[in-house]
Design a protein around this motif. Structure first.
Motif, short mmCIF file in Angstrom:
data_model
loop_
_atom_site.label_atom_id
_atom_site.label_comp_id
_atom_site.label_asym_id
_atom_site.label_seq_id
_atom_site.Cartn_x
_atom_site.Cartn_y
_atom_site.Cartn_z
N LEU A 151 0.83 -1.20 0.00
CA LEU A 151 0.00 0.00 0.00
C LEU A 151 0.87 1.25 0.00
N LYS A 152 1.91 1.26 0.84
CA LYS A 152 2.80 2.41 0.87
C LYS A 152 3.47 2.61 -0.49
N ARG A 153 3.88 1.50 -1.11
CA ARG A 153 4.52 1.59 -2.43
C ARG A 153 3.55 2.18 -3.45
N THR A 154 2.30 1.73 -3.40
CA THR A 154 1.30 2.24 -4.33
C THR A 154 1.03 3.73 -4.10
N LEU A 155 0.87 4.12 -2.83
CA LEU A 155 0.62 5.52 -2.51
C LEU A 155 1.81 6.40 -2.90
N LYS A 156 3.01 5.86 -2.73
CA LYS A 156 4.21 6.60 -3.10
C LYS A 156 4.27 6.80 -4.61
N GLN A 157 3.98 5.73 -5.36
CA GLN A 157 4.05 5.81 -6.81
C GLN A 157 2.94 6.70 -7.38
N ARG A 158 1.73 6.58 -6.83
CA ARG A 158 0.60 7.30 -7.40
C ARG A 158 0.50 8.73 -6.89
N TYR A 159 0.78 8.92 -5.59
CA TYR A 159 0.55 10.23 -4.99
C TYR A 159 1.81 10.90 -4.42
N ASN A 160 2.92 10.16 -4.31
CA ASN A 160 4.11 10.67 -3.65
C ASN A 160 3.82 11.00 -2.18
N PHE A 161 3.07 10.12 -1.51
CA PHE A 161 2.73 10.31 -0.11
C PHE A 161 3.70 9.51 0.75
N GLU A 162 4.13 10.10 1.86
CA GLU A 162 5.00 9.43 2.81
C GLU A 162 4.25 9.22 4.13
N ASN A 163 4.40 8.01 4.70
CA ASN A 163 3.88 7.70 6.04
C ASN A 163 2.37 7.85 6.16
N ILE A 164 1.65 7.75 5.04
CA ILE A 164 0.19 7.78 5.09
C ILE A 164 -0.30 6.39 4.71
N VAL A 165 -1.14 5.82 5.54
CA VAL A 165 -1.65 4.47 5.31
C VAL A 165 -3.17 4.52 5.25
N GLY A 166 -3.74 3.94 4.22
CA GLY A 166 -5.20 3.90 4.13
C GLY A 166 -5.64 3.36 2.79
N LYS A 167 -6.65 2.51 2.81
CA LYS A 167 -7.22 1.99 1.57
C LYS A 167 -8.74 2.11 1.55
N SER A 168 -9.31 2.71 2.60
CA SER A 168 -10.75 2.86 2.67
C SER A 168 -11.22 3.90 1.65
N GLU A 169 -12.48 3.83 1.31
CA GLU A 169 -13.04 4.75 0.32
C GLU A 169 -12.90 6.21 0.72
N PRO A 170 -13.18 6.58 2.00
CA PRO A 170 -13.00 7.99 2.38
C PRO A 170 -11.57 8.48 2.19
N MET A 171 -10.58 7.63 2.51
CA MET A 171 -9.20 8.04 2.37
C MET A 171 -8.77 8.10 0.92
N LEU A 172 -9.23 7.18 0.10
CA LEU A 172 -8.86 7.21 -1.33
C LEU A 172 -9.43 8.46 -1.99
N ARG A 173 -10.64 8.85 -1.60
CA ARG A 173 -11.21 10.10 -2.15
C ARG A 173 -10.36 11.29 -1.70
N LEU A 174 -9.95 11.27 -0.43
CA LEU A 174 -9.12 12.36 0.08
C LEU A 174 -7.78 12.42 -0.66
N PHE A 175 -7.16 11.26 -0.89
CA PHE A 175 -5.89 11.23 -1.60
C PHE A 175 -6.02 11.83 -3.00
N ASP A 176 -7.11 11.49 -3.69
CA ASP A 176 -7.32 12.02 -5.04
C ASP A 176 -7.42 13.54 -5.03
N VAL A 177 -8.16 14.08 -4.04
CA VAL A 177 -8.31 15.53 -3.96
C VAL A 177 -6.98 16.19 -3.63
#
Length: 481
Positions: A151-177
């Motif tokens: 999950l961290k690898r995916t978030l890093k590749q897609r969003y360049n996020f560090e130390n953020i963990v989450g796969k729930s729908e509310p968090m994925l919507r937040l990441f996109d925004v």
């Protein structure tokens, strides 16, 4: 015992096969055919997919071509022993949990196996239920860790996020925004309960913006005394006030070209709000005691755990500043509304604090995980992090059970423990102790934010301070959100 059964898979069928997503895959390396067959029968009936090898070279060959969830490894193998094989196994699949099985369970063997990287040590003849419990715990921990890493690898590749963990729908919507708004210059207001990770999101906005190579400067405005906040933000000239023995830059200057994160902006006084509004409008300010204007290019990300619109209606927050801050408003979901993230976050924090304390990684027992999933989490992710740190520090085994979790998670009451430990105390003493513990508990959940705790108790801050002093409540240094 599972109703579904799986046919044991022979090595030819596993060539270059990835690990199955549903049925956990277990490799058995043991030179005794009877032991392999016994384990195969037991584990196949429990729904596991099994591969087997009779010696070290055959087992290493399977490991080189396939991924597994668990390895059952015999200690006394022909040629190299199981302990001798462990470094090569770890090099091939670093995170693979290994349970050693042997008829020679001396303390020296146990210590050597654990030091070499074994997860656990089981002696022949084994207890089937205990072995199955150990296997399920090891596999659950392994898969949780792998899911966090992926999950961290995916978030890093897609969003360049560090130390953020989450796969729930509310968090994925937040990441996109966050990914969408990060490149802009717009002011962002983060709203959410205490402990939801507002500073992490602010850092993610900065890291994904053109300002990423310039400073990210956080300031907890609620933690800075009001009489010092202006100097902290805008700096001062020499002699501006009694202790100003030299000139000092403010955080707006430090953050020039970057991002200034104003945490707990809802606690800021009206006078300071007017000064912040002017900077947002004109991008200019003056040092405290100064006469010349300074121009800055700073992006503001503000955060609050209070309802600013309600504060505006009550006259505690400027309406014009609210609209200046509320250009883009992001609501951070509380942990109780994204419960599917709890196991991932727990695994993340368990590994973090195990590494930090130099101990072996820990996993949650099924009962402990059930407690986490049933709890309401008023302190959100921060409260979960604290609970996992406590579990790592207090545990003496690799499994964290409910008794190692904080009492508020497991439903322990103040009164029962008090009556047990203070049978001769008066009613007045018991009531004071209960009040002391309630205040201490709320302060900890508020991350030692006394203003927030006073709002929760619906009492003036001065009243809370008086109670803290009278009851001798220990108040720890505050951490940022």
């Amino acid at each position: 015992m599972s109703e579904a059964t799986e046919i044991a898979v022979v090595p030819e069928q596993l060539e270059r096969a990835p690990r199955a997503g549903g049925s956990p895959r277990i490799l058995i390396i043991d030179d005794e055919a009877a032991i392999r067959e016994s384990l195969d029968t037991l584990l196949t009936l429990e729904g596991f997919t099994i591969a087997m090898a009779g010696d070290g070279p055959a087992g290493l060959e399977l490991l080189s071509r396939n991924e597994y969830d668990l390895l059952l490894l015999d200690l006394a193998l022909p040629g190299e022993s199981g302990i001798d094989l462990l470094p090569r196994i770890t090099a091939m699949q670093p995170n693979l949990p290994v349970i050693m099985i042997t008829a020679y369970g001396t303390m020296g063997n146990v210590v050597d196996a654990i030091r070499a990287g074994a997860e656990n040590f089981v002696q022949k003849p084994w207890d089937n239920e205990k072995l199955l419990a150990d296997i399920r715990t090891a596999i659950a921990r392994h898969r949780a860790e792998e899911e966090v890493v992926q999950l961290k690898r995916t978030l890093k590749q897609r969003y360049n996020f560090e130390n953020i963990v989450g796969k729930s729908e509310p968090m994925l919507r937040l990441f996109d925004v966050v990914a969408q708004i990060a490149p802009s210059r717009s002011t962002v207001l983060l709203q959410g309960e205490s402990g939801t990770g507002k500073e992490l999101i602010a850092k993610a906005i900065h890291a994904n913006s053109p300002r990423r190579d310039r400073p990210f400067v956080p300031v907890n405005t609620g933690a800075v005394p009001s009489e010092l906040l202006e100097s902290t933000l805008f700096g001062h000239v020499k002699g501006a006030f009694t202790s100003a023995i030299s000139a000092k830059k403010g955080l707006f200057e430090v953050a020039n070209g970057g991002t200034l994160f104003l945490d707990e902006i809802g606690t800021m006084g009206m006078d300071m709000q007017a000064k912040i509004l002017r900077v947002l409008q004109d991008r200019r300010f003056m040092h405290l005691g100064g006469t010349s204007e300074i121009q800055v290019d700073v992006r503001i990300v503000a955060a609050t755990n209070v309802n600013l619109q309600a504060a505006v209606r009550e006259g505690r927050f400027r309406e014009d500043l609210f609209y200046r801050l509320n250009v883009i408003c992001l609501e951070l979901p509380p942990l109780r509304s994204r419960r599917e993230d709890i196991p991932l976050l727990a695994a993340h924090f368990l590994k973090f604090y195990a590494d930090e304390n130099g101990t072996e990684n820990r996993s949650l027992s099924p009962e402990a995980l059930r407690v986490l999933m049933d709890y309401e989490w008023p302190g959100n992710v921060r409260e979960l992090e604290n609970a996992m740190e406590r579990g790592v520090v207090l545990s003496t085994t690799r499994t964290i059970t409910p008794d190692l979790l904080p009492s508020q998670l497991t439903g322990s009451t103040y009164s029962s423990s008090l009556l047990d430990h203070k049978p001769d105390a008066s009613l007045f003493d018991l009531m004071e102790e209960i009040e002391r513990r309630i205040i201490s508990d709320r302060l900890e959940r508020c991350h030692w934010n006394q203003t927030e705790a006073a709002e929760y108790f619906k009492i003036p801050l001065s009243t809370l301070n008086q109670k803290i002093k009278r009851l001798n409540v220990e108040v720890k240094k505050r951490n940022r959100d």
